[in-house]
Design a protein around this motif. Sequence first.
Motif, mmCIF file in Angstrom:
data_model
loop_
_atom_site.group_PDB
_atom_site.id
_atom_site.type_symbol
_atom_site.label_atom_id
_atom_site.label_comp_id
_atom_site.label_asym_id
_atom_site.label_seq_id
_atom_site.Cartn_x
_atom_site.Cartn_y
_atom_site.Cartn_z
ATOM 1 N N GLN A 155 50.053 97.942 46.193
ATOM 2 C CA GLN A 155 49.862 99.127 47.033
ATOM 3 C C GLN A 155 48.442 99.179 47.585
ATOM 4 O O GLN A 155 48.224 99.504 48.766
ATOM 5 C CB GLN A 155 50.164 100.384 46.234
ATOM 6 C CG GLN A 155 50.419 101.608 47.106
ATOM 7 C CD GLN A 155 51.700 101.483 47.919
ATOM 8 O OE1 GLN A 155 52.788 101.410 47.392
ATOM 9 N NE2 GLN A 155 51.559 101.464 49.247
ATOM 10 N N ASN A 199 59.306 99.430 50.460
ATOM 11 C CA ASN A 199 58.875 100.501 49.559
ATOM 12 C C ASN A 199 57.369 100.713 49.662
ATOM 13 O O ASN A 199 56.879 101.849 49.751
ATOM 14 C CB ASN A 199 59.233 100.158 48.116
ATOM 15 C CG ASN A 199 60.717 100.028 47.875
ATOM 16 O OD1 ASN A 199 61.525 100.367 48.739
ATOM 17 N ND2 ASN A 199 61.089 99.530 46.719
ATOM 18 N N ASN A 254 51.151 108.461 52.536
ATOM 19 C CA ASN A 254 49.799 108.834 52.115
ATOM 20 C C ASN A 254 48.774 108.753 53.233
ATOM 21 O O ASN A 254 47.641 109.225 53.066
ATOM 22 C CB ASN A 254 49.337 107.925 50.964
ATOM 23 C CG ASN A 254 50.007 108.255 49.649
ATOM 24 O OD1 ASN A 254 50.346 109.396 49.387
ATOM 25 N ND2 ASN A 254 50.205 107.236 48.820
ATOM 26 N N GLN A 302 57.705 110.334 45.965
ATOM 27 C CA GLN A 302 57.046 110.828 47.172
ATOM 28 C C GLN A 302 58.037 111.484 48.119
ATOM 29 O O GLN A 302 57.770 112.563 48.673
ATOM 30 C CB GLN A 302 56.325 109.684 47.881
ATOM 31 C CG GLN A 302 55.107 109.149 47.163
ATOM 32 C CD GLN A 302 54.543 107.926 47.863
ATOM 33 O OE1 GLN A 302 55.031 106.813 47.684
ATOM 34 N NE2 GLN A 302 53.516 108.124 48.673
ATOM 35 N N GLN A 351 57.977 105.098 42.610
ATOM 36 C CA GLN A 351 56.890 105.738 43.343
ATOM 37 C C GLN A 351 57.370 106.325 44.668
ATOM 38 O O GLN A 351 57.114 107.495 44.978
ATOM 39 C CB GLN A 351 55.776 104.724 43.597
ATOM 40 C CG GLN A 351 54.678 105.195 44.549
ATOM 41 C CD GLN A 351 53.804 106.281 43.972
ATOM 42 O OE1 GLN A 351 53.783 106.467 42.757
ATOM 43 N NE2 GLN A 351 53.102 107.000 44.822
ATOM 44 N N VAL A 352 58.076 105.547 45.466
ATOM 45 C CA VAL A 352 58.458 106.023 46.792
ATOM 46 C C VAL A 352 59.511 107.125 46.697
ATOM 47 O O VAL A 352 59.509 108.068 47.491
ATOM 48 C CB VAL A 352 58.924 104.850 47.684
ATOM 49 C CG1 VAL A 352 60.280 104.306 47.261
ATOM 50 C CG2 VAL A 352 58.956 105.267 49.147
ATOM 51 N N THR A 362 57.782 100.315 42.237
ATOM 52 C CA THR A 362 57.683 100.695 43.652
ATOM 53 C C THR A 362 58.824 101.625 44.048
ATOM 54 O O THR A 362 58.622 102.536 44.853
ATOM 55 C CB THR A 362 57.669 99.473 44.585
ATOM 56 O OG1 THR A 362 58.952 98.829 44.612
ATOM 57 C CG2 THR A 362 56.596 98.473 44.179
ATOM 58 N N SER A 413 55.408 104.042 51.081
ATOM 59 C CA SER A 413 54.443 104.780 50.253
ATOM 60 C C SER A 413 53.105 104.920 50.969
ATOM 61 O O SER A 413 52.490 105.993 50.951
ATOM 62 C CB SER A 413 54.251 104.075 48.910
ATOM 63 O OG SER A 413 55.359 104.261 48.073
#
Length: 393
Positions: A138, A165, A173, A240, A236-237, A233, A169
């Motif tokens: 990332q 992914n 951000n 979000q 995380q996504v 991954t 992400s």
Amino acid sequence: MLKRNLPLLTLFLLSACTQVSDQSPLHTASATLPEYRQADFQSYLSDTRAWLEQQRVFVSADKQAELDANMPYELQPADGLPAQKAILLVHGLGDSPFFFRDIAQALSQQGFLVRTILLSGHGSRPADLMLADSDEWQTMVSHHTQLLQQQVSEVWLGGFSTGANLATSEALNNDDVSGLLLFSPAIVPESAMTHLLPVANLFSNWLDQEAPDGNYTRYGSLTTNGATQYYYTTRQVRQQLADSTYDKPVLMALSADDSVVDSEAVKTLFEQRFSNPASKLFWFGKTTEPTDPRIEILTSHLPQQRISNFSHMSLLFAANNPFYGRNGSHRICENGQTEAAEQACPNSNDLWYSNWGYQEANKVHARLTWNPYFDRLVSGIETVTAADQQASR
């Protein structure tokens, strides 16, 4: 993702119960991974090539072709004019920048400055995925996005599978990202057992070890840690997207029969969390009436071309790709069929093509590795990215 696509529970049980002691160079990790935080892209390319020349375990006689396939690269806009827009492309787990050869050329023709990166742990030897870390991936995407944003004002991100992914992400951000191109985004895994991967990683280094088959564009073996980082991954996504929607334009492409991705779940995310009216989803599957007007359905059953359905990887490649195309030099016969079918595949005169694991009586299937609708996909990319330019005026 890699070729095995076996049910994850099976892989977990095998890895938890079995340790394979293979000390071949392919299955022995490098001492370190290469640096990726260079101040400019040309230094990154130079340093990466020097590292690959030292650390890659070659699997074919053509070492130059292998290096070229695994090297990150940059394409300037094909019209020769100074770049006004750019895109960073991020490959999938176990794959290489080669996977974007056809898409990158198309984007260059559309006026993009195109860059690809080589995710840490890739391009050298499968064991290097033991050293991989999804947070580092990332950070790498973020760093190279910022390098592009220092050069041009309109920067897009694109990704395949795990790379999709990471791109998503970063875009969630980074408000300065203009939009996304997502190919087989692995946001929701097909298997519900991926949450067991961190546990499996405590017991075994490998989910699958294979002898090289001459395919120098991707790894043939998969470390448990590499698969675990892929899982991180997805987690995380999804976290979000649970907290926010993405309102910039998105081009998404999905096979309804993808054995890696829960395509229906990802399609639902597109409908609910990717809100821009100019966004578009290409759905390669059965022709049913879409509930969202932004979805275009293209049938994946093309018997006149001996295609039963589309695979996870097929969306990226044009039919004339010299390696993976219709008449390409590499055929993937290990396709989740019976042993007899896989043995018959290399010399079959009546070969069909499909996703991993598809079987049909009296037919031998290799993996579908090209997209018969590639030109339509490229046209859709141009429409979505142009919509962003019109909205910004």
